[in-house]
Design a protein around this motif. Structure first.
Motif, PDB file in Angstrom:
ATOM      1  N   HIS A   7       6.306 -50.340-102.617  1.00 24.56           N
ATOM      2  CA  HIS A   7       5.529 -49.806-101.495  1.00 24.56           C
ATOM      3  C   HIS A   7       4.200 -49.326-102.038  1.00 24.56           C
ATOM      4  CE1 HIS A   7       4.416 -47.768 -97.829  1.00 24.56           C
ATOM      5  NE2 HIS A   7       4.384 -46.599 -98.443  1.00 24.56           N
ATOM      6  N   MET A   8       3.111 -49.844-101.497  1.00 25.52           N
ATOM      7  CA  MET A   8       1.772 -49.451-101.929  1.00 25.52           C
ATOM      8  C   MET A   8       1.066 -48.747-100.775  1.00 25.52           C
ATOM      9  SD  MET A   8       0.656 -52.923-104.032  1.00 25.52           S
ATOM     10  CE  MET A   8      -0.621 -52.125-105.023  1.00 25.52           C
ATOM     11  N   GLU A   9       0.432 -47.626-101.089  1.00 30.12           N
ATOM     12  CA  GLU A   9      -0.271 -46.838-100.079  1.00 30.12           C
ATOM     13  C   GLU A   9      -1.733 -46.661-100.480  1.00 30.12           C
ATOM     14  OE1 GLU A   9       1.633 -43.066 -99.682  1.00 30.12           O
ATOM     15  OE2 GLU A   9       3.205 -43.814 -98.353  1.00 30.12           O
ATOM     16  N   HIS A  10      -2.633 -47.286 -99.740  1.00 32.93           N
ATOM     17  CA  HIS A  10      -4.069 -47.075 -99.889  1.00 32.93           C
ATOM     18  C   HIS A  10      -4.520 -47.201-101.347  1.00 32.93           C
ATOM     19  CE1 HIS A  10      -3.965 -45.855 -95.728  1.00 32.93           C
ATOM     20  NE2 HIS A  10      -3.088 -44.892 -96.010  1.00 32.93           N
ATOM     21  N   VAL A  11      -4.096 -48.274-101.977  1.00 38.27           N
ATOM     22  CA  VAL A  11      -4.444 -48.499-103.384  1.00 38.27           C
ATOM     23  C   VAL A  11      -5.813 -49.165-103.478  1.00 38.27           C
ATOM     24  CG1 VAL A  11      -3.831 -49.758-105.483  1.00 38.27           C
ATOM     25  CG2 VAL A  11      -2.041 -48.641-104.132  1.00 38.27           C
ATOM     26  N   ALA A  12      -6.654 -48.616-104.318  1.00 39.35           N
ATOM     27  CA  ALA A  12      -7.956 -49.212-104.620  1.00 39.35           C
ATOM     28  C   ALA A  12      -8.099 -49.281-106.136  1.00 39.35           C
ATOM     29  CB  ALA A  12      -9.091 -48.394-104.013  1.00 39.35           C
ATOM     30  N   VAL A  13      -8.784 -50.314-106.594  1.00 35.25           N
ATOM     31  CA  VAL A  13      -9.009 -50.487-108.031  1.00 35.25           C
ATOM     32  C   VAL A  13     -10.492 -50.733-108.255  1.00 35.25           C
ATOM     33  CG1 VAL A  13      -8.576 -51.932-110.049  1.00 35.25           C
ATOM     34  CG2 VAL A  13      -6.698 -51.400-108.479  1.00 35.25           C
ATOM     35  N   GLN A  14     -11.080 -49.923-109.124  1.00 35.84           N
ATOM     36  CA  GLN A  14     -12.487 -50.076-109.468  1.00 35.84           C
ATOM     37  C   GLN A  14     -12.607 -50.326-110.961  1.00 35.84           C
ATOM     38  OE1 GLN A  14     -15.238 -47.402-107.598  1.00 35.84           O
ATOM     39  NE2 GLN A  14     -16.614 -47.374-109.371  1.00 35.84           N
ATOM     40  N   ILE A  15     -13.322 -51.376-111.325  1.00 39.76           N
ATOM     41  CA  ILE A  15     -13.587 -51.698-112.729  1.00 39.76           C
ATOM     42  C   ILE A  15     -15.094 -51.615-112.935  1.00 39.76           C
ATOM     43  CG2 ILE A  15     -13.412 -53.438-114.535  1.00 39.76           C
ATOM     44  CD1 ILE A  15     -10.908 -54.485-113.147  1.00 39.76           C
ATOM     45  N   GLY A  16     -15.506 -50.662-113.758  1.00 40.85           N
ATOM     46  CA  GLY A  16     -16.931 -50.405-113.873  1.00 40.85           C
ATOM     47  C   GLY A  16     -17.451 -49.862-112.549  1.00 40.85           C
ATOM     48  N   ASP A  23      -8.372 -50.484-100.495  1.00 38.63           N
ATOM     49  CA  ASP A  23      -7.440 -49.861 -99.552  1.00 38.63           C
ATOM     50  C   ASP A  23      -6.238 -50.764 -99.246  1.00 38.63           C
ATOM     51  OD1 ASP A  23      -6.514 -47.832 -97.913  1.00 38.63           O
ATOM     52  OD2 ASP A  23      -7.553 -48.615 -96.146  1.00 38.63           O
ATOM     53  N   ILE A  24      -5.474 -51.093-100.282  1.00 36.92           N
ATOM     54  CA  ILE A  24      -4.314 -51.976-100.137  1.00 36.92           C
ATOM     55  C   ILE A  24      -3.071 -51.161 -99.782  1.00 36.92           C
ATOM     56  CG2 ILE A  24      -2.754 -53.569-101.334  1.00 36.92           C
ATOM     57  CD1 ILE A  24      -5.473 -54.788-100.872  1.00 36.92           C
ATOM     58  N   SER A  25      -2.441 -51.503 -98.671  1.00 33.97           N
ATOM     59  CA  SER A  25      -1.150 -50.926 -98.288  1.00 33.97           C
ATOM     60  C   SER A  25      -0.221 -52.072 -97.923  1.00 33.97           C
ATOM     61  CB  SER A  25      -1.299 -49.968 -97.107  1.00 33.97           C
ATOM     62  OG  SER A  25      -2.061 -48.829 -97.449  1.00 33.97           O
ATOM     63  N   LEU A  26       0.967 -52.092 -98.531  1.00 36.14           N
ATOM     64  CA  LEU A  26       1.915 -53.170 -98.226  1.00 36.14           C
ATOM     65  C   LEU A  26       3.311 -52.783 -98.687  1.00 36.14           C
ATOM     66  CD1 LEU A  26       2.729 -54.852-101.051  1.00 36.14           C
ATOM     67  CD2 LEU A  26       0.422 -55.702-100.796  1.00 36.14           C
ATOM     68  N   ASN A  27       4.292 -53.526 -98.167  1.00 39.58           N
ATOM     69  CA  ASN A  27       5.689 -53.405 -98.574  1.00 39.58           C
ATOM     70  C   ASN A  27       6.172 -54.749 -99.094  1.00 39.58           C
ATOM     71  OD1 ASN A  27       6.163 -50.689 -97.853  1.00 39.58           O
ATOM     72  ND2 ASN A  27       6.399 -51.277 -95.701  1.00 39.58           N
ATOM     73  N   ILE A  28       6.897 -54.737-100.199  1.00 44.33           N
ATOM     74  CA  ILE A  28       7.588 -55.915-100.711  1.00 44.33           C
ATOM     75  C   ILE A  28       9.074 -55.679-100.495  1.00 44.33           C
ATOM     76  CG2 ILE A  28       8.062 -57.373-102.705  1.00 44.33           C
ATOM     77  CD1 ILE A  28       5.151 -57.499-101.823  1.00 44.33           C
TER      78      ILE A  28
END
Length: 267
Positions: A7-16, A23-28
């Motif tokens: 379960h992902m809630e409002h995931v963001a990834v910044q590189i540099g 803003d990734i939210s999902l269920n596997i």
């Protein structure tokens, strides 16, 4: 309703200075093979890294089996989840069997030797990817496709509940691509694994996976059953490709790319 194992809630990834995931939210769901598709550079590999906690700089929350992924120790997480990335460092003096044996590290301490169970799982994993004939060969002497299968065997020997695979059919010919996908279906059915797999081949997503995540520009565009999500319209909007849908003699849905839509950047 099937339990969500990731379960992902409002995931963001910044590189540099660049934000790769937005803003990734999902269920596997448990016991499914879920494919991730999208154009190059859209964030598919980064999504897997965020799921597996390989990107500690990300924001948001990831839960594995209802538990915050940050609460897992290295070995505890390895019992839950195995990851097969696109690129691997090939040890100089390691045989296939020795490489696969490394997958048993979550169940051993530094001082213990391989148990009977370890040896059984190693041989089963080698057999599953059909590398029995070269189990005692050095990994570096194998073809690219054989090396990929050896690394898959390592993850199978780990006996996790979840497999995250980043383009595992890379370097494989058509026959071994089909074998790889059939091995994964077998693992899902017999070992009750949940598998998340980045694919470039949309037809593999259609024919072998239970659900699909479509990405573009670091965002999830659509999710659902492949037969409902992968349409001519979606292929146009996501890939800029004109495609036609048809069914094989066995009734399987198939998509055929037939042209490229011109953009301002194209001649």
């Amino acid at each position: 309703m099937t339990e969500a194992v990731i379960h992902m809630e409002h995931v963001a990834v910044q590189i540099g200075k660049q934000e790769i995931l937005h803003d990734i939210s999902l269920n596997i769901e448990s016991g499914c093979i879920v494919s991730v598709i999208g154009p190059n550079g859209c964030g598919k590999s980064t999504l897997l890294k965020a799921m597996s906690r390989m990107l500690p700089g990300s924001t948001g929350n990831v839960y594995i089996g209802g538990r915050d992924s940050c609460s897992f120790g290295r070995k505890d997480l390895a019992v839950e989840m195995a990851v097969l990335t696109q690129f691997h460092h090939i040890p100089d003096d390691v045989t296939v069997r020795e490489l696969v044996r490394m997958g048993r590290f979550p169940y051993r301490t530094f001082y213990t030797i391989a148990s009977a169970a370890d040896r059984i799982y190693v041989e089963k994993a080698i057999s599953a990817v059909r590398l029995q004939h070269c189990a005692d060969q050095l990994v570096k002497t194998l073809s690219g496709g054989e090396q990929q299968r050896a690394w898959l065997a390592l993850t199978l020997a780990q006996r996790p509940k979840i497999l995250l695979l980043d383009e595992p059919t890379t370097y494989l010919d058509i026959r071994h691509q089909l074998h790889m996908m059939n091995v994964l279906r077998h693992c899902k059915d017999k070992l009750h694994l949940t598998i998340v797999i980045v694919l470039h081949d949309i037809n593999q997503a259609l024919q072998f996976t239970d659900a699909v995540i479509v990405m573009k520009n670091g965002r999830i565009i659509q999710t659902g059953r492949p037969q409902e999500v992968i349409t001519e319209r979606v292929v146009k909007e996501v890939f800029g490709v004109r495609a036609e849908m048809f069914r094989t003699s066995e009734g399987r849905p198939t998509i055929l790319p037939v042209g490229i839509y011109q953009t301002e950047e194209q001649p």
